[in-house]
Design a protein around this motif. Structure first.
Motif, PDB file in Angstrom:
ATOM      1  N   ALA A   1      -5.754 -16.667   6.323  1.00 24.59           N
ATOM      2  CA  ALA A   1      -6.313 -15.325   6.479  1.00 24.59           C
ATOM      3  C   ALA A   1      -5.451 -14.477   7.406  1.00 24.59           C
ATOM      4  CB  ALA A   1      -7.742 -15.409   7.009  1.00 24.59           C
ATOM      5  N   GLN A   2      -4.966 -15.087   8.489  1.00 27.00           N
ATOM      6  CA  GLN A   2      -4.165 -14.324   9.442  1.00 27.00           C
ATOM      7  C   GLN A   2      -2.770 -14.031   8.901  1.00 27.00           C
ATOM      8  OE1 GLN A   2      -5.645 -12.969  12.070  1.00 27.00           O
ATOM      9  NE2 GLN A   2      -7.462 -13.979  11.238  1.00 27.00           N
ATOM     10  N   ILE A   3      -2.216 -14.947   8.094  1.00 29.33           N
ATOM     11  CA  ILE A   3      -0.932 -14.670   7.448  1.00 29.33           C
ATOM     12  C   ILE A   3      -1.073 -13.500   6.489  1.00 29.33           C
ATOM     13  CG2 ILE A   3       0.739 -15.586   5.781  1.00 29.33           C
ATOM     14  CD1 ILE A   3       0.301 -18.336   7.114  1.00 29.33           C
ATOM     15  N   SER A   4      -2.202 -13.462   5.786  1.00 27.15           N
ATOM     16  CA  SER A   4      -2.481 -12.328   4.902  1.00 27.15           C
ATOM     17  C   SER A   4      -2.534 -11.030   5.695  1.00 27.15           C
ATOM     18  CB  SER A   4      -3.796 -12.558   4.153  1.00 27.15           C
ATOM     19  OG  SER A   4      -4.079 -11.488   3.276  1.00 27.15           O
ATOM     20  N   LEU A   5      -3.199 -11.090   6.861  1.00 21.48           N
ATOM     21  CA  LEU A   5      -3.271  -9.912   7.728  1.00 21.48           C
ATOM     22  C   LEU A   5      -1.897  -9.522   8.234  1.00 21.48           C
ATOM     23  CD1 LEU A   5      -4.978  -7.840   9.307  1.00 21.48           C
ATOM     24  CD2 LEU A   5      -5.243  -9.560  11.100  1.00 21.48           C
ATOM     25  N   LEU A   6      -1.081 -10.517   8.594  1.00 22.50           N
ATOM     26  CA  LEU A   6       0.272 -10.257   9.068  1.00 22.50           C
ATOM     27  C   LEU A   6       1.107  -9.570   7.984  1.00 22.50           C
ATOM     28  CD1 LEU A   6       2.450 -12.700  11.122  1.00 22.50           C
ATOM     29  CD2 LEU A   6       3.437 -11.522   9.170  1.00 22.50           C
ATOM     30  N   ILE A   7       1.016 -10.105   6.766  1.00 25.68           N
ATOM     31  CA  ILE A   7       1.772  -9.512   5.659  1.00 25.68           C
ATOM     32  C   ILE A   7       1.320  -8.083   5.407  1.00 25.68           C
ATOM     33  CG2 ILE A   7       2.236  -9.659   3.178  1.00 25.68           C
ATOM     34  CD1 ILE A   7       1.978 -12.711   3.454  1.00 25.68           C
ATOM     35  N   ASN A   8      -0.007  -7.873   5.447  1.00 26.50           N
ATOM     36  CA  ASN A   8      -0.536  -6.533   5.205  1.00 26.50           C
ATOM     37  C   ASN A   8      -0.105  -5.548   6.292  1.00 26.50           C
ATOM     38  OD1 ASN A   8      -1.740  -7.556   2.970  1.00 26.50           O
ATOM     39  ND2 ASN A   8      -3.841  -7.255   3.633  1.00 26.50           N
ATOM     40  N   THR A   9      -0.093  -6.013   7.561  1.00 22.50           N
ATOM     41  CA  THR A   9       0.359  -5.140   8.645  1.00 22.50           C
ATOM     42  C   THR A   9       1.837  -4.817   8.481  1.00 22.50           C
ATOM     43  OG1 THR A   9      -1.271  -6.153  10.125  1.00 22.50           O
ATOM     44  CG2 THR A   9       0.492  -4.879  11.149  1.00 22.50           C
ATOM     45  N   GLN A  10       2.603  -5.817   8.064  1.00 22.16           N
ATOM     46  CA  GLN A  10       4.033  -5.596   7.820  1.00 22.16           C
ATOM     47  C   GLN A  10       4.229  -4.548   6.725  1.00 22.16           C
ATOM     48  OE1 GLN A  10       7.325  -5.556   8.828  1.00 22.16           O
ATOM     49  NE2 GLN A  10       7.073  -7.722   9.328  1.00 22.16           N
ATOM     50  N   ILE A  11       3.461  -4.674   5.644  1.00 29.51           N
ATOM     51  CA  ILE A  11       3.556  -3.693   4.555  1.00 29.51           C
ATOM     52  C   ILE A  11       3.135  -2.320   5.048  1.00 29.51           C
ATOM     53  CG2 ILE A  11       2.621  -3.033   2.300  1.00 29.51           C
ATOM     54  CD1 ILE A  11       2.305  -6.054   1.707  1.00 29.51           C
ATOM     55  N   ALA A  12       2.020  -2.263   5.806  1.00 29.55           N
ATOM     56  CA  ALA A  12       1.504  -0.979   6.293  1.00 29.55           C
ATOM     57  C   ALA A  12       2.492  -0.291   7.227  1.00 29.55           C
ATOM     58  CB  ALA A  12       0.166  -1.191   7.004  1.00 29.55           C
ATOM     59  N   SER A  13       3.257  -1.090   7.991  1.00 30.00           N
ATOM     60  CA  SER A  13       4.220  -0.486   8.920  1.00 30.00           C
ATOM     61  C   SER A  13       5.352   0.223   8.181  1.00 30.00           C
ATOM     62  CB  SER A  13       4.794  -1.562   9.859  1.00 30.00           C
ATOM     63  OG  SER A  13       5.713  -2.405   9.180  1.00 30.00           O
ATOM     64  N   HIS A  14       5.534  -0.076   6.900  1.00 30.51           N
ATOM     65  CA  HIS A  14       6.570   0.573   6.092  1.00 30.51           C
ATOM     66  C   HIS A  14       5.997   1.725   5.258  1.00 30.51           C
ATOM     67  CE1 HIS A  14       9.898  -2.251   6.878  1.00 30.51           C
ATOM     68  NE2 HIS A  14       8.946  -3.161   6.978  1.00 30.51           N
ATOM     69  N   LEU A  15       4.676   1.909   5.318  1.00 32.53           N
ATOM     70  CA  LEU A  15       4.030   3.038   4.653  1.00 32.53           C
ATOM     71  C   LEU A  15       4.042   4.235   5.604  1.00 32.53           C
ATOM     72  CD1 LEU A  15       1.043   1.122   2.988  1.00 32.53           C
ATOM     73  CD2 LEU A  15       3.136   1.953   1.876  1.00 32.53           C
ATOM     74  N   PRO A  16       3.533   5.407   5.197  1.00 35.42           N
ATOM     75  CA  PRO A  16       3.562   6.580   6.075  1.00 35.42           C
ATOM     76  C   PRO A  16       2.970   6.309   7.451  1.00 35.42           C
ATOM     77  CG  PRO A  16       2.920   7.227   3.867  1.00 35.42           C
ATOM     78  CD  PRO A  16       3.004   5.728   3.864  1.00 35.42           C
ATOM     79  N   THR A  17       3.514   6.983   8.475  1.00 38.02           N
ATOM     80  CA  THR A  17       3.034   6.823   9.848  1.00 38.02           C
ATOM     81  C   THR A  17       1.528   7.085   9.910  1.00 38.02           C
ATOM     82  OG1 THR A  17       5.156   7.518  10.765  1.00 38.02           O
ATOM     83  CG2 THR A  17       3.233   7.693  12.213  1.00 38.02           C
ATOM     84  N   GLY A  18       0.830   6.199  10.586  1.00 39.36           N
ATOM     85  CA  GLY A  18      -0.628   6.300  10.669  1.00 39.36           C
ATOM     86  C   GLY A  18      -1.338   5.286   9.810  1.00 39.36           C
ATOM     87  N   SER A  19      -0.628   4.642   8.893  1.00 41.76           N
ATOM     88  CA  SER A  19      -1.271   3.691   7.975  1.00 41.76           C
ATOM     89  C   SER A  19      -1.928   2.538   8.725  1.00 41.76           C
ATOM     90  CB  SER A  19      -0.247   3.147   6.977  1.00 41.76           C
ATOM     91  OG  SER A  19       0.214   4.164   6.113  1.00 41.76           O
ATOM     92  N   VAL A  20      -1.239   2.014   9.753  1.00 38.71           N
ATOM     93  CA  VAL A  20      -1.822   0.918  10.531  1.00 38.71           C
ATOM     94  C   VAL A  20      -3.106   1.377  11.209  1.00 38.71           C
ATOM     95  CG1 VAL A  20      -1.483  -0.636  12.493  1.00 38.71           C
ATOM     96  CG2 VAL A  20       0.397  -0.213  10.893  1.00 38.71           C
ATOM     97  N   SER A  21      -3.096   2.587  11.771  1.00 44.21           N
ATOM     98  CA  SER A  21      -4.285   3.105  12.456  1.00 44.21           C
ATOM     99  C   SER A  21      -5.415   3.394  11.478  1.00 44.21           C
ATOM    100  CB  SER A  21      -3.926   4.376  13.247  1.00 44.21           C
ATOM    101  OG  SER A  21      -3.004   4.093  14.272  1.00 44.21           O
ATOM    102  N   TRP A  22      -5.099   3.931  10.288  1.00 41.75           N
ATOM    103  CA  TRP A  22      -6.149   4.190   9.291  1.00 41.75           C
ATOM    104  C   TRP A  22      -6.819   2.897   8.867  1.00 41.75           C
ATOM    105  CZ3 TRP A  22      -1.902   7.227   6.322  1.00 41.75           C
ATOM    106  CH2 TRP A  22      -1.726   8.491   6.911  1.00 41.75           C
ATOM    107  N   LEU A  23      -6.010   1.877   8.606  1.00 42.71           N
ATOM    108  CA  LEU A  23      -6.566   0.579   8.221  1.00 42.71           C
ATOM    109  C   LEU A  23      -7.384  -0.028   9.357  1.00 42.71           C
ATOM    110  CD1 LEU A  23      -3.550  -0.952   6.280  1.00 42.71           C
ATOM    111  CD2 LEU A  23      -5.824  -0.543   5.331  1.00 42.71           C
ATOM    112  N   THR A  24      -6.904   0.144  10.592  1.00 39.94           N
ATOM    113  CA  THR A  24      -7.627  -0.398  11.744  1.00 39.94           C
ATOM    114  C   THR A  24      -8.978   0.275  11.900  1.00 39.94           C
ATOM    115  OG1 THR A  24      -5.548  -0.920  12.886  1.00 39.94           O
ATOM    116  CG2 THR A  24      -7.549  -0.782  14.229  1.00 39.94           C
ATOM    117  N   SER A  25      -9.009   1.602  11.766  1.00 39.78           N
ATOM    118  CA  SER A  25     -10.274   2.332  11.875  1.00 39.78           C
ATOM    119  C   SER A  25     -11.258   1.865  10.818  1.00 39.78           C
ATOM    120  CB  SER A  25     -10.027   3.843  11.740  1.00 39.78           C
ATOM    121  OG  SER A  25      -9.206   4.322  12.783  1.00 39.78           O
TER     122      SER A  25
END
Length: 519
Positions: free
Chosen positions: A252-276
């Motif tokens: 589960a955490q590897i999945s989260l890690l991969i998703n965060t890695q992908i989100a960091s390459h998407l438009p700025t704010g993607s990590v924060s939107w997903l976190t919210s």
């Protein structure tokens, strides 16, 4: 203590914790908005949080609590206290080494999690990771203490301690950030101090509770003590069980890690939107799934140690019915009423209309899998209490592959919302797979009446969905940004009306809630 009373206690305290958590998140989004620096904080906070979920509340708790409950049932309190001392000694020595390695290796950890951060954000994330990494040590000891308290049926203190983290982070955002700004220090760094303060407060509260019950562990930091602790058969059994448990949680955490890695390459704010969005999604997940899982784990382990298979199956059935009764309407609310929820909670200060819309679509994606996310919390204790940790681990590994395959389809179409949707669909697959496994080996035998019960819940949820969609479309939720109290009032009215509509519909359909209260 009845299961319902225990679950209600945990759920109410979790509700209080989530309310303070929402206050924290509202204050943070209002104070800091969405930027490269907030992305950096959430990445830095996610590293110790991820390790906490993998080791402390994940593999360690899943292996420790069943063995502890079994020892208490078959060997008595004195032998079990010796086991607590041995485990605490080994855990403390392991954590000291882990913290040193984490602080030194912070740049590598941040790169693995979010290599797409901009240079200033990357450097800030490394610095905050180093400050917050000892949080994993605090929370690992909290997990040990919570496992002991829950085994002795003291559920209140472990459920209440997360509020202390929220209070510390609220104080950091409210008072620490302006103070840092006056001194010329980046204000977001105050949040790292708030996290560490919160970890220390939680650890202190757990230790006080253990001392009052005469269960505080005696920790000895020496190689002689470590060898003596390792020599205990129960300690070796916990470590042995942690292997497959770590694999399962790591998936589960590897999945989260991969998703965060992908989100960091998407438009700025993607990590924060997903976190919210994930913070809102975790509200019902914690209140329902975590509460039931915490209560069921030691009870199921005790039933298994006593070879009471009927009681074991009945408790799982009771938990699953509560999940369906409460998680289905909650999922309907997250999907059909996502915008008002995001608007009221996060759409303040620097959190713009665009940010609210982006967080909304992510929340809808997460909401699609809420039933699965909650059901997993009830189904996995059925495996762990039987000390079958390998099964959920292998299922989780398969679901990881499925989830990432879904990302290949969803992310190009939906960007960050595709990541949330993939997690939601993956959770549903995971829960179904776990359920089939329990049914196949007849660990769980469903009680009569499931067909009618499911139809009653679906009919009431459909009526709720119609009401929430109408409410979402009828009011200008984003336009009321300046009228905070008015918007909050409307939300309270709609939510309370929705709850009334659902339970009146359930009652009209012939479902008697008294059946849950008898257990």
């Amino acid at each position: 203590m009845s299961l319902l009373k225990s679950a209600s206690t945990v759920s109410l305290l979790t509700l209080a914790s989530r309310i303070t958590g929402l206050v924290r998140d509202m204050l943070m989004t209002s104070t800091f908005g969405v930027s490269a620096m907030t992305d950096a904080f959430w990445v830095a906070f996610r590293i110790p949080n991820m390790l906490r979920r993998m080791f402390a509340e994940g593999a360690f708790s899943q292996a420790f609590v069943p063995v502890l409950a079994g020892s208490k049932t078959t060997e008595g309190d004195e032998a079990t206290h010796g086991l607590i001392n041995a485990v605490a000694t080994l855990l403390t020595m392991t954590l000291l080494v882990t913290c040193v390695l984490g602080i030194v290796g912070a740049p590598v950890l941040v790169y693995l999690l979010a290599s797409g951060l901009k240079p200033e954000g990357f450097d800030a994330a490394v610095l905050m990771t180093r400050w917050m990494f000892p949080y994993i040590a605090c929370m690992s000891m909290v997990a040990l203490g919570a496992g002991v308290l829950n085994t002795w049926k003291n559920f209140a203190i472990p459920a209440a301690t997360p509020m202390l983290l929220n209070v510390a982070m609220i104080t950091a955002a409210w008072l620490g950030a302006p103070w840092f700004k006056q001194m010329g220090i980046e204000p977001i760094y105050a949040m790292a101090g708030g996290v560490m303060l919160g970890g220390l407060l939680q650890l202190g509260a757990i230790l006080i509770a253990l001392l009052r019950m005469g269960l505080a562990p005696r920790i000895r930091l020496s190689w002689t003590a470590a060898r003596a602790a390792w020599a205990q058969p129960a300690t070796k059994k916990i470590v042995y069980l942690m292997g497959p448990a770590l694999l399962g949680v790591s998936v589960a955490q590897i999945s989260l890690l991969i998703n965060t890695q992908i989100a960091s390459h998407l438009p700025t704010g993607s990590v924060s939107w997903l976190t919210s969005a994930s913070l809102l999604m975790e509200f019902p997940t914690a209140m329902l799934g975590v509460a039931l899982g915490v209560v069921l784990m030691p009870q199921l382990a005790a039933a298994k140690a006593s070879n009471d298979s009927d009681k074991f199956s009945e408790m799982i059935d009771w938990g699953l019915r509560l999940v369906v009764l409460l998680a289905v309407p909650s999922a309907v609310a997250l999907v059909t009423f996502a915008l008002p929820l995001v608007a009221v909670i996060f759409h303040n200060g620097k959190f713009s209309d665009s940010d609210a819309m982006q967080a909304t679509v992510a929340l809808m994606g997460y909401g699609s899998g809420l039933l699965g996310l909650v059901a997993i919390k009830v189904l996995t204790p059925g495996y762990f209490a039987s000390q079958n940790i390998k099964g959920p681990a292998l299922i989780g590994l398969a679901v990881l592959i499925i989830t990432q395959a879904l990302n290949l389809v969803f992310v190009p179409l939906l960007a960050h919302a595709g990541l949330a949707l993939a997690i939601g669909v993956g959770a549903m697959v995971n829960a179904l797979w776990l359920l089939i496994g329990l049914l196949r080996n007849r660990t769980y035998i469903p009680q009569p009446g499931w067909g009618r019960f499911a139809l009653q819940v679906l009919a009431a949820s459909a009526l709720l969905a119609v009401f929430l969609m109408w409410s979402s479309a009828s009011l200008p939720w984003l336009a009321m940004k300046a009228e905070k109290l008015k918007r909050m009032g409307w939300l309270a009215l709609v939510v309370s009306s929705g709850v009334a509509i659902y339970f009146i519909a359930i009652w009209a359909a012939g479902l008697k809630l008294r059946q849950f209260m008898r257990r």
